[in-house]
Design a protein around this motif. Structure first.
Motif, mmCIF file in Angstrom:
data_model
loop_
_atom_site.group_PDB
_atom_site.id
_atom_site.type_symbol
_atom_site.label_atom_id
_atom_site.label_comp_id
_atom_site.label_asym_id
_atom_site.label_seq_id
_atom_site.Cartn_x
_atom_site.Cartn_y
_atom_site.Cartn_z
ATOM 1 N N ASP A 1 14.418 46.702 -3.666
ATOM 2 C CA ASP A 1 15.347 47.441 -4.533
ATOM 3 C C ASP A 1 16.543 46.561 -4.895
ATOM 4 O OD1 ASP A 1 16.773 49.312 -5.925
ATOM 5 O OD2 ASP A 1 16.687 50.856 -4.382
ATOM 6 N N GLU A 2 16.379 45.773 -5.966
ATOM 7 C CA GLU A 2 17.443 44.897 -6.469
ATOM 8 C C GLU A 2 18.048 44.035 -5.368
ATOM 9 O OE1 GLU A 2 19.784 46.117 -9.861
ATOM 10 O OE2 GLU A 2 19.276 48.191 -9.431
ATOM 11 N N VAL A 3 17.189 43.365 -4.606
ATOM 12 C CA VAL A 3 17.659 42.637 -3.420
ATOM 13 C C VAL A 3 18.448 41.372 -3.759
ATOM 14 C CG1 VAL A 3 15.899 43.552 -1.878
ATOM 15 C CG2 VAL A 3 15.435 41.446 -3.165
ATOM 16 N N SER B 1 20.129 51.995 -15.698
ATOM 17 C CA SER B 1 20.597 52.616 -14.458
ATOM 18 C C SER B 1 20.444 54.133 -14.555
ATOM 19 C CB SER B 1 22.064 52.261 -14.208
ATOM 20 O OG SER B 1 22.206 50.876 -13.999
ATOM 21 N N THR C 1 20.804 41.345 -6.252
ATOM 22 C CA THR C 1 22.043 41.742 -6.925
ATOM 23 C C THR C 1 23.249 41.223 -6.148
ATOM 24 O OG1 THR C 1 21.057 43.725 -7.861
ATOM 25 C CG2 THR C 1 23.448 43.711 -7.673
ATOM 26 N N SER D 1 14.864 53.614 -8.509
ATOM 27 C CA SER D 1 15.067 53.660 -7.053
ATOM 28 C C SER D 1 14.444 54.915 -6.449
ATOM 29 C CB SER D 1 16.558 53.598 -6.715
ATOM 30 O OG SER D 1 17.073 52.312 -6.965
ATOM 31 N N GLN E 1 21.700 39.732 3.542
ATOM 32 C CA GLN E 1 20.512 40.080 2.768
ATOM 33 C C GLN E 1 19.301 39.294 3.241
ATOM 34 O OE1 GLN E 1 18.769 42.300 1.364
ATOM 35 N NE2 GLN E 1 20.012 42.553 -0.478
ATOM 36 N N GLN F 1 19.061 47.615 -1.535
ATOM 37 C CA GLN F 1 19.924 46.761 -2.361
ATOM 38 C C GLN F 1 21.096 46.251 -1.531
ATOM 39 O OE1 GLN F 1 21.241 48.576 -6.006
ATOM 40 N NE2 GLN F 1 22.809 47.059 -6.371
ATOM 41 N N GLN F 2 21.723 47.138 -0.762
ATOM 42 C CA GLN F 2 22.779 46.743 0.166
ATOM 43 C C GLN F 2 22.158 46.603 1.551
ATOM 44 O OE1 GLN F 2 25.846 45.943 -0.759
ATOM 45 N NE2 GLN F 2 25.381 46.457 -2.885
ATOM 46 N N THR G 1 14.522 45.209 -10.594
ATOM 47 C CA THR G 1 15.521 44.185 -10.885
ATOM 48 C C THR G 1 16.106 44.403 -12.274
ATOM 49 O OG1 THR G 1 15.958 41.803 -10.947
ATOM 50 C CG2 THR G 1 13.862 42.531 -11.851
#
Length: 212
Positions: free
Chosen positions: A159-161, A39, A163, A44, A141, A85-86, A190
């Motif tokens: 982008d980390e879809v 992280s 998560t 990103s 999502q 991601q969100q 991911t």
């Protein structure tokens, strides 16, 4: 194989802090490249530059060998589509979101296409009238993803879809992405070990740089 996106000597410094340094990355047409790393490494940030949500301090971003930053933003984003991601939904209903890709093209919404994509993500056609406030995180999502795929882009930035999704929702999203990858190009982030194990090619980012 021709490169659909090319990052050439991309660096980004914000308020004296270097976020990316000399990123060189070629993304061939039809490839599926996964960015991995801790992280805060800059993954990103790379995706946001590819989506033209950030402008690099130096270097060039090429789309089909042309300067991406010389292409009108609304044209570029029809070809290079970013999934957060969100998930970000707008308006009041699912239809408000799935009509949007048609509206920006001055087209009448194609309900047959909308129903087909809803079916791919295990949601019934009557979800078009469903209020987005009543959707679960997994449903939001899935809706955000098919909004991006209503007109299939050349490049899908993920982008980390997955998560925070449960196993069932992950499988639905994986199936949708697998269907798209037969025709398009994917650059994804991911931390999911299962997804990393299945990755076609992994590029590791550490401290804002690519580590071979």
């Amino acid at each position: 194989m021709t490169d659909v996106l090319t990052l050439h000597q991309i660096s980004l410094t914000i308020r004296g802090k270097t976020l990316l340094k000399d990123i060189n990355l070629s993304i061939p047409k039809g490839s599926f490249i996964t960015l991995a790393g801790p992280s805060g490494a800059g993954k990103s940030t790379i995706l946001k530059i590819c989506a033209r949500l950030l402008t690099p301090s130096s270097g060039k971003l090429l789309y089909n060998e042309s300067d991406a930053f010389l292409i009108p933003p609304h044209d570029y984003r029809r070809h290079v589509s970013y999934c957060f991601q969100q998930p970000v939904l707008f308006g009041e209903t699912v239809a408000d979101n799935l009509n949007f890709p048609f509206q920006i093209r001055n087209q009448v919404p194609d309900q047959e296409r909308q129903h087909a994509l809803l079916d791919q993500i295990n949601l019934p056609a009557d979800y078009l009238s469903k209020n987005i406030a009543s959707l679960s995180g997994g449903e939001k999502q899935r809706i955000a993803l098919i909004r991006n795929l209503m007109f299939e882009p050349d490049v899908l930035l993920l982008d980390e879809v997955t998560t925070g999704l449960d196993a069932e929702n992950k499988q639905i999203v994986h199936r949708l992405i697998d269907n798209y990858r037969q025709k398009g190009t994917i650059l994804a982030i991911t931390h999911d070990q299962e997804e990393l194990a299945q990755a076609e090619k992994i590029v590791t980012i550490k401290g804002g740089q690519i580590h071979e």
